[in-house]
Enzyme design. Structure first.
Site, short mmCIF file in Angstrom:
data_model
loop_
_atom_site.label_atom_id
_atom_site.label_comp_id
_atom_site.label_asym_id
_atom_site.label_seq_id
_atom_site.Cartn_x
_atom_site.Cartn_y
_atom_site.Cartn_z
N LYS A 184 0.78 -1.23 0.18
CA LYS A 184 0.07 0.12 -0.07
C LYS A 184 0.78 1.24 -0.19
O LYS A 184 2.09 1.09 0.14
CB LYS A 184 -0.84 0.03 1.43
CG LYS A 184 -1.62 -1.33 1.38
CD LYS A 184 -3.08 -1.38 0.69
CE LYS A 184 -3.57 -2.76 0.61
NZ LYS A 184 -4.98 -2.96 0.89
C1 LIG Z 1 -5.38 -4.09 1.14
C2 LIG Z 1 -7.26 -3.86 1.23
C3 LIG Z 1 -8.06 -4.54 2.13
C4 LIG Z 1 -7.46 -5.08 3.64
O1 LIG Z 1 -6.35 -4.60 3.87
P1 LIG Z 1 -5.64 -5.54 4.76
O2 LIG Z 1 -4.74 -4.43 5.79
O3 LIG Z 1 -4.63 -6.28 4.16
O4 LIG Z 1 -6.27 -6.16 6.04
C5 LIG Z 1 -9.24 -4.12 2.03
N1 LIG Z 1 -9.85 -3.65 0.94
C6 LIG Z 1 -9.08 -3.46 -0.28
C7 LIG Z 1 -9.92 -2.92 -1.37
C8 LIG Z 1 -7.78 -3.57 0.08
O5 LIG Z 1 -6.84 -3.31 -1.28
#
Ligand SMILES: *Cc1c(COP(=O)(O)O)cnc(C)c1O
Length: 379
Positions: A184
């Site tokens: 991210k």
């Molecule tokens: C990355 C992501 C999540 C979940 O995040 P985590 O921290 O990995 O639990 C939820 N929704 C979307 C659209 C994502 O890209």
């Protein structure tokens, strides 16, 4: 297995980040401490919400937002099938049913009018997803929610640093959720954040993440059924240190996206992503291209892998995932645009500091492997 010439993604960790984590380790305060409070405060300022509560993942944050919205058994949540599975799992765990709305092929997100048409008397909430960093066109949905008494949960896990009509992603709904997995915009290893304008919801998030303990509860008193969804202090220290560089990270991502878009303009059969007209700042979670109809996307991915270029199929539609087929009886053909786009879209290697030579190598390889299937289709 061919060695990868370019990484799919790469976190940007500086000596300063490492020093922050080490200092926290040395402090002896490893949970529920000042790093978490400082990370939350800086985050809330950045997203322009009065509140931000750190949690152990984006997935945990989505779950808490679903609970705050009062979503439970028998309820429906209107959302997109073209997302990461966590965005729907959050409410399915609470016994609610997804009411998926097929996507617009141009935006890859459900049109606001189709969301309005999907609302029934069972609908409790709308869960929007800021896809690939592009904030959802929220204003029509916010107006609808006000009229119909629905909660709006913004899954902003992919959109930290983006803006919608000048407003930060994550400031739009009743609550918004961010994730800090290593691919991210910023990372804490694992981690997440829930932002809200509602003081009551924020208090609930803080209680639920901490075993249901309220601020006035004694150490072992718990006012409600809660969880351990806390973020630890080392992760929070890393998050705060990363957040200070968000501007540079977003600039880096925009630079790489621009290099890709320029080079891909000359590659037949590949369509570069285009953010919505309502997006006033795009922070680029991933760089997802769309292959022309008739191109065998999976073959292209395999051929790229053979040349040392990793790629990912973003996304596999949620309604066709095994637990969704089994529990709700979803079948192929129900959301045809999402299914077609899932077959044609592919994420290319992407990160904030990707060198131009890597972008060039990916584009060259893509041009070379896509040519045969294009030719075969034309002749
Ligand atoms: C990355 C992501 C999540 C979940 O995040 P985590 O921290 O990995 O639990 C939820 N929704 C979307 C659209 C994502 O890209």
């Amino acid at each position: 297995m061919t060695r990868e010439r370019v990484p799919m993604s790469a976190p940007w960790i500086t000596p300063g980040d490492i020093a922050s984590v080490v200092a926290t380790l040395r402090s002896g305060r490893l949970a529920l401490g000042p790093a978490t409070a400082a990370f939350e405060k800086a985050f809330a300022r950045l997203v322009s919400t009065p509140h931000a509560a750190a949690v152990s993942s984006g997935t945990a944050g989505l779950h808490l937002a679903v609970l705050a919205a009062g979503v439970g058994p028998g309820d429906e949540v209107v959302t997109t099938p073209f997302s990461f599975v966590a965005s729907s799992n959050a409410f399915v765990h609470e016994g609610a049913r997804p009411r998926f709305v097929d996507i617009d092929p141009a935006t890859l997100m459900p049109p606001p009018a189709a969301i309005a048409a999907a609302v029934t008397w069972r609908t409790r909430a709308v869960l929007t997803v800021d896809l690939f960093g592009d904030p959802y066109d929220a204003d029509p949905v916010l107006a609808l929610a006000k009229k119909r008494g629905l909660a709006v949960i913004e899954d902003a896990c992919e959109a930290l640093g983006s803006a919608y009509k000048g407003r930060p992603a994550g400031s739009l709904g009743d609550a918004a959720v961010f994730g800090f997995y290593p691919n991210k915009q910023i990372t804490t290893g694992e981690g997440g954040m829930v932002t809200t304008h509602r003081a009551g919801w924020d208090a609930l998030f803080r209680s639920l993440r901490n075993q249901g303990r309220d601020v006035h509860d004694a150490w072992t008193d718990h006012s409600r059924l809660g969880f351990n969804d806390r973020l630890d202090e080392m992760s929070a220290a890393l998050g705060l240190s990363q957040l200070k560089r968000l501007g540079a990270m977003v600039k880096g991502r925009q630079r790489v996206a621009a290099m890709y878009s320029e080079r891909l303009a000359g590659v037949g059969g590949v369509e570069a992503p285009r953010p919505l007209p309502t997006t006033t700042r795009m922070s680029w979670f991933v760089y997802v291209v769309r292959l022309a109809k008739g191109v065998d996307r999976d073959r292209v991915m395999r051929d790229l892998a053979a040349r040392g270029i990793p790629t990912r199929a973003y996304f596999s539609p949620i309604h066709l995932q095994k637990p969704y087929r089994e529990r709700f009886g979803f079948r192929p053909g129900q959301f045809p645009v999402a299914e077609e786009m899932a077959r044609r879209c592919v994420a290319l290697p992407f990160h904030a500091r990707m060198p131009e030579k890597d972008v060039a190598a990916v584009c060259r390889a893509l041009a070379a492997v896509i040519a045969p299937s294009r030719g075969a289709r034309r002749r």
